[in-house]
Scaffold this motif. Structure first.
Motif, PDB file in Angstrom:
ATOM      1  N   LEU A 374     -20.405  -1.939 -79.615  1.00 41.42           N
ATOM      2  CA  LEU A 374     -19.586  -0.736 -79.703  1.00 41.42           C
ATOM      3  C   LEU A 374     -20.312   0.500 -79.204  1.00 41.42           C
ATOM      4  O   LEU A 374     -19.818   1.619 -79.343  1.00 41.42           O
ATOM      5  CB  LEU A 374     -19.131  -0.519 -81.154  1.00 41.42           C
ATOM      6  CG  LEU A 374     -18.360  -1.679 -81.798  1.00 41.42           C
ATOM      7  CD1 LEU A 374     -18.002  -1.345 -83.234  1.00 41.42           C
ATOM      8  CD2 LEU A 374     -17.114  -2.016 -80.997  1.00 41.42           C
ATOM      9  N   GLU A 375     -21.467   0.315 -78.593  1.00 40.94           N
ATOM     10  CA  GLU A 375     -22.244   1.456 -78.080  1.00 40.94           C
ATOM     11  C   GLU A 375     -21.423   2.252 -77.061  1.00 40.94           C
ATOM     12  O   GLU A 375     -20.761   1.687 -76.200  1.00 40.94           O
ATOM     13  CB  GLU A 375     -23.528   0.963 -77.430  1.00 40.94           C
ATOM     14  CG  GLU A 375     -24.416   2.081 -76.911  1.00 40.94           C
ATOM     15  CD  GLU A 375     -25.692   1.571 -76.270  1.00 40.94           C
ATOM     16  OE1 GLU A 375     -26.402   2.388 -75.657  1.00 40.94           O
ATOM     17  OE2 GLU A 375     -25.964   0.359 -76.385  1.00 40.94           O
ATOM     18  N   GLY A 376     -21.458   3.566 -77.207  1.00 34.65           N
ATOM     19  CA  GLY A 376     -20.720   4.440 -76.316  1.00 34.65           C
ATOM     20  C   GLY A 376     -19.454   4.989 -76.930  1.00 34.65           C
ATOM     21  O   GLY A 376     -18.826   5.893 -76.367  1.00 34.65           O
ATOM     22  N   ALA A 377     -19.080   4.469 -78.109  1.00 34.91           N
ATOM     23  CA  ALA A 377     -17.887   4.950 -78.805  1.00 34.91           C
ATOM     24  C   ALA A 377     -18.298   5.790 -80.005  1.00 34.91           C
ATOM     25  O   ALA A 377     -19.305   5.518 -80.651  1.00 34.91           O
ATOM     26  CB  ALA A 377     -17.016   3.789 -79.259  1.00 34.91           C
ATOM     27  N   THR A 378     -17.521   6.821 -80.280  1.00 34.23           N
ATOM     28  CA  THR A 378     -17.665   7.603 -81.506  1.00 34.23           C
ATOM     29  C   THR A 378     -16.453   7.315 -82.377  1.00 34.23           C
ATOM     30  O   THR A 378     -15.313   7.414 -81.912  1.00 34.23           O
ATOM     31  CB  THR A 378     -17.744   9.106 -81.211  1.00 34.23           C
ATOM     32  OG1 THR A 378     -18.883   9.357 -80.371  1.00 34.23           O
ATOM     33  CG2 THR A 378     -17.890   9.898 -82.501  1.00 34.23           C
ATOM     34  N   LEU A 379     -16.719   6.919 -83.615  1.00 33.10           N
ATOM     35  CA  LEU A 379     -15.649   6.491 -84.513  1.00 33.10           C
ATOM     36  C   LEU A 379     -15.470   7.494 -85.645  1.00 33.10           C
ATOM     37  O   LEU A 379     -16.427   8.132 -86.086  1.00 33.10           O
ATOM     38  CB  LEU A 379     -15.964   5.112 -85.100  1.00 33.10           C
ATOM     39  CG  LEU A 379     -16.250   3.995 -84.098  1.00 33.10           C
ATOM     40  CD1 LEU A 379     -16.583   2.703 -84.829  1.00 33.10           C
ATOM     41  CD2 LEU A 379     -15.061   3.779 -83.167  1.00 33.10           C
ATOM     42  N   ALA A 380     -14.252   7.616 -86.133  1.00 34.43           N
ATOM     43  CA  ALA A 380     -13.958   8.536 -87.228  1.00 34.43           C
ATOM     44  C   ALA A 380     -12.842   7.952 -88.086  1.00 34.43           C
ATOM     45  O   ALA A 380     -12.057   7.121 -87.625  1.00 34.43           O
ATOM     46  CB  ALA A 380     -13.533   9.911 -86.692  1.00 34.43           C
ATOM     47  N   GLU A 397     -17.519   6.836 -73.987  1.00 31.39           N
ATOM     48  CA  GLU A 397     -18.247   7.065 -72.734  1.00 31.39           C
ATOM     49  C   GLU A 397     -17.779   6.069 -71.677  1.00 31.39           C
ATOM     50  O   GLU A 397     -17.697   4.864 -71.945  1.00 31.39           O
ATOM     51  CB  GLU A 397     -19.750   6.904 -72.964  1.00 31.39           C
ATOM     52  CG  GLU A 397     -20.344   7.911 -73.923  1.00 31.39           C
ATOM     53  CD  GLU A 397     -21.828   7.673 -74.135  1.00 31.39           C
ATOM     54  OE1 GLU A 397     -22.419   6.877 -73.359  1.00 31.39           O
ATOM     55  OE2 GLU A 397     -22.405   8.259 -75.070  1.00 31.39           O
ATOM     56  N   ARG A 398     -17.475   6.568 -70.490  1.00 28.51           N
ATOM     57  CA  ARG A 398     -17.032   5.699 -69.398  1.00 28.51           C
ATOM     58  C   ARG A 398     -18.156   4.758 -68.998  1.00 28.51           C
ATOM     59  O   ARG A 398     -19.325   5.130 -68.897  1.00 28.51           O
ATOM     60  CB  ARG A 398     -16.617   6.537 -68.191  1.00 28.51           C
ATOM     61  CG  ARG A 398     -15.384   7.408 -68.449  1.00 28.51           C
ATOM     62  CD  ARG A 398     -15.014   8.194 -67.217  1.00 28.51           C
ATOM     63  NE  ARG A 398     -14.668   7.322 -66.101  1.00 28.51           N
ATOM     64  CZ  ARG A 398     -14.347   7.749 -64.885  1.00 28.51           C
ATOM     65  NH1 ARG A 398     -14.332   9.068 -64.624  1.00 28.51           N
ATOM     66  NH2 ARG A 398     -14.043   6.897 -63.930  1.00 28.51           N
ATOM     67  N   GLY A 399     -17.806   3.478 -68.800  1.00 26.27           N
ATOM     68  CA  GLY A 399     -18.787   2.488 -68.390  1.00 26.27           C
ATOM     69  C   GLY A 399     -19.689   1.994 -69.498  1.00 26.27           C
ATOM     70  O   GLY A 399     -20.593   1.192 -69.249  1.00 26.27           O
ATOM     71  N   SER A 400     -19.473   2.439 -70.727  1.00 25.80           N
ATOM     72  CA  SER A 400     -20.315   2.033 -71.854  1.00 25.80           C
ATOM     73  C   SER A 400     -19.954   0.614 -72.297  1.00 25.80           C
ATOM     74  O   SER A 400     -18.891   0.084 -71.940  1.00 25.80           O
ATOM     75  CB  SER A 400     -20.129   2.995 -73.018  1.00 25.80           C
ATOM     76  OG  SER A 400     -18.808   2.921 -73.516  1.00 25.80           O
ATOM     77  N   GLN A 408     -10.362   1.806 -76.015  1.00 32.33           N
ATOM     78  CA  GLN A 408      -9.883   2.992 -75.314  1.00 32.33           C
ATOM     79  C   GLN A 408      -9.820   4.172 -76.282  1.00 32.33           C
ATOM     80  O   GLN A 408      -9.704   3.972 -77.501  1.00 32.33           O
ATOM     81  CB  GLN A 408      -8.484   2.738 -74.729  1.00 32.33           C
ATOM     82  CG  GLN A 408      -8.435   1.667 -73.662  1.00 32.33           C
ATOM     83  CD  GLN A 408      -7.046   1.486 -73.081  1.00 32.33           C
ATOM     84  OE1 GLN A 408      -6.145   2.306 -73.315  1.00 32.33           O
ATOM     85  NE2 GLN A 408      -6.863   0.423 -72.312  1.00 32.33           N
ATOM     86  N   PRO A 409      -9.924   5.398 -75.759  1.00 33.59           N
ATOM     87  CA  PRO A 409      -9.791   6.573 -76.631  1.00 33.59           C
ATOM     88  C   PRO A 409      -8.478   6.545 -77.391  1.00 33.59           C
ATOM     89  O   PRO A 409      -7.451   6.128 -76.851  1.00 33.59           O
ATOM     90  CB  PRO A 409      -9.850   7.751 -75.647  1.00 33.59           C
ATOM     91  CG  PRO A 409     -10.601   7.213 -74.467  1.00 33.59           C
ATOM     92  CD  PRO A 409     -10.211   5.775 -74.357  1.00 33.59           C
ATOM     93  N   GLU A 410      -8.528   6.958 -78.645  1.00 35.48           N
ATOM     94  CA  GLU A 410      -7.385   7.017 -79.560  1.00 35.48           C
ATOM     95  C   GLU A 410      -6.960   5.656 -80.095  1.00 35.48           C
ATOM     96  O   GLU A 410      -5.978   5.566 -80.859  1.00 35.48           O
ATOM     97  CB  GLU A 410      -6.182   7.718 -78.912  1.00 35.48           C
ATOM     98  CG  GLU A 410      -6.469   9.106 -78.382  1.00 35.48           C
ATOM     99  CD  GLU A 410      -7.055  10.032 -79.451  1.00 35.48           C
ATOM    100  OE1 GLU A 410      -6.570   9.999 -80.592  1.00 35.48           O
ATOM    101  OE2 GLU A 410      -8.016  10.772 -79.134  1.00 35.48           O
ATOM    102  N   ASP A 411      -7.674   4.575 -79.734  1.00 38.28           N
ATOM    103  CA  ASP A 411      -7.430   3.293 -80.405  1.00 38.28           C
ATOM    104  C   ASP A 411      -7.717   3.453 -81.895  1.00 38.28           C
ATOM    105  O   ASP A 411      -8.635   4.181 -82.291  1.00 38.28           O
ATOM    106  CB  ASP A 411      -8.342   2.195 -79.843  1.00 38.28           C
ATOM    107  CG  ASP A 411      -7.839   1.614 -78.535  1.00 38.28           C
ATOM    108  OD1 ASP A 411      -6.712   1.965 -78.130  1.00 38.28           O
ATOM    109  OD2 ASP A 411      -8.571   0.821 -77.917  1.00 38.28           O
TER     110      ASP A 411
END
Length: 454
Positions: A374-380, A397-400, A408-411
């Motif tokens: 999951l590297e490259g994602a910020t979770l909340a 982050e693109r390409g992470s 994808q963002p907002e998943d």
């Protein structure tokens, strides 16, 4: 669900008992009569303890969701899911732990989804109760009633109980209020039962049945040592194997609920597993029991305290550990910022390390702290468009690795291996427990999909 899991049943209304250390024969215990013509009796102790154990009746509405087959959505339109509501009633038990504030502790599963909660005392009085907060993972809930002439149970130090200590369960099995059963402490630190998220149970052979949940397990001095929560019963009845949440663990959780309205779990920041003979041999260690540290997460409380991969944690605050699950439960029940002394063995040398726990309920983290994929994602903590709570991908982050994995963002991540997760803390715990292939249940707009980590 396998056979062993089917044999584990939550018992609404269990009685919690406070276990103390067995007193020597010479000690003057409160249940012994000083009259020569009378036999020993538990009655004097119970006359003091039972007024603090209450019956709990609940009413509410359960909502169930049902997937609508694609062909019917095509012909008739409408949403992917249909919801149905049905009323329910239930009975359980509870324990008054603070008479001046009107605090009553019970199990979360006793009052979960309840719209009305009524507490009935031994003298026949009834009170409408307000739920101050609860914790599903540890199965604890805190209620408040009008503090009018109440009796509370004193708390024992559950860390001092021993296998073989006598205990008494008081509760409301099958609606039979103020039922008392007796037994001994059969085992301590029971975990791996898949009853709840955090397991560090007292096991007892005192008879516990449905309706005892939330009741009291007490020692012979009438002190609360645990909250009865579950039984092992192939046919749903008592077979002499019951489980209670230790009083110390309950007290830590309840204090957080009373102060914050929720449990703010402590976080150590390690991954690991149980120590067994095979692992001990592979690590050339003389320690055959405890919690093995396989990874220390960067910038975590464990990292700051100097823990290292390969360490074997053998005790928490001077109390011996049996498993990694027990360590996880003890740490999770302590609040963020709590100071903990860990005893560990490193390369054959025993040492003590002081740790200040992080907050496991923080609202946003870097996903690499949870899993490398999951590297490259910020979770909340967040929710999908339908209002279902979950873990949202707030940045990517693109390409992470996380992007290549398919996020994808907002998943919104709502499940791990078909187990529901609603917060970052639950997501982290689900990944810690998962092994092999991991399937993430993701809500993406109006669609539901699974992303697989191998």
């Amino acid at each position: 669900m396998n056979k062993s899991l089917r044999q584990l049943f939550l018992v609404s209304g269990l009685v919690v008992s406070a276990l103390g250390m067995s007193a020597p024969a010479s000690a003057a215990l409160p249940f012994f009569s000083d009259k020569k013509d009378e036999v020993p009796s538990l009655a004097p102790m119970l006359e003091e303890a039972t007024p603090a154990v209450v019956s709990i009746a609940v009413k509410g509405t359960q909502t169930s969701r049902q997937q609508v087959p694609e062909m019917f959505r095509y012909f008739f339109g409408g949403p992917q899911e249909q919801t149905r509501e049905r009323p329910f009633r239930g009975l359980g038990s509870g324990v008054i732990i603070d008479a001046s504030k009107g605090y009553v502790v019970t199990n979360n599963h006793v009052v979960d989804n309840a719209d009305e909660i009524t507490v009935k005392l031994t003298d026949g009085r009834e009170f409408d109760a307000k739920k101050l907060g609860s914790d599903e993972q540890s199965d604890i809930a805190l209620l408040k009633i009008d503090p009018q002439d109440l009796t509370a149970l004193p708390l024992a130090n559950s860390d001092e109980i021993r296998v073989g200590d006598f205990v008494v369960a008081i509760g409301n099995p099958f609606g039979l209020s103020q039922t008392v059963t007796s037994g001994i402490v059969s085992a301590l630190g029971r975990s791996g039962l898949n009853i709840g998220g955090y397991e560090d149970f007292i096991q007892t052979d005192a008879a516990i049945n449905r309706g005892n949940s939330g009741g009291a397990l007490v020692n012979l001095h009438g002190e609360l040592v645990g909250i009865n929560t579950a039984i092992f019963g192939p046919n749903g009845g008592n077979v002499g194997i019951g489980f209670a949440i230790p009083a110390n663990m309950m007290k830590s959780l309840v204090d957080q609920i009373a102060e914050y309205g929720e449990v703010r779990r402590g976080l150590l920041g390690i991954l690991g597993n149980d120590v067994d003979a095979g692992l001990a041999e592979a690590m050339n260690s003389q320690v055959n029991i405890g919690a093995f540290v396989s990874e220390v997460q960067p910038d975590s409380a464990a990292d700051k305290a100097g823990l290292q991969a390969g360490d074997i944690i053998t005790a928490v605050n001077g109390r011996d550990l049996n498993s990694f699950q027990e360590l996880r439960a003890k740490i999770a029940s302590m609040g963020a910022g709590a100071e903990v002394e860990l005893t560990l063995v490193r390369k054959g040398k025993e040492m003590q390390v002081d740790v200040v726990l992080d907050d496991a309920t923080q609202t946003e983290i870097t996903a690499a702290q949870i899993h490398p994929a999951l590297e490259g994602a910020t979770l909340a903590n967040g929710q999908d468009k339908a209002g279902n709570a979950g873990v949202i991908v707030s940045e990517l982050e693109r390409g992470s690795p996380a992007a290549r994995f398919g996020l994808q963002p907002e998943d919104v991540i709502v499940g791990v291996n078909r187990n529901r997760v609603t917060t970052l803390s639950e997501f982290r715990n689900a990944l810690d427990e998962a092994s092999g292939v991991i399937a993430l249940n993701v809500k993406r707009g109006a669609s539901t999909l699974y992303l697989v980590i191998r």
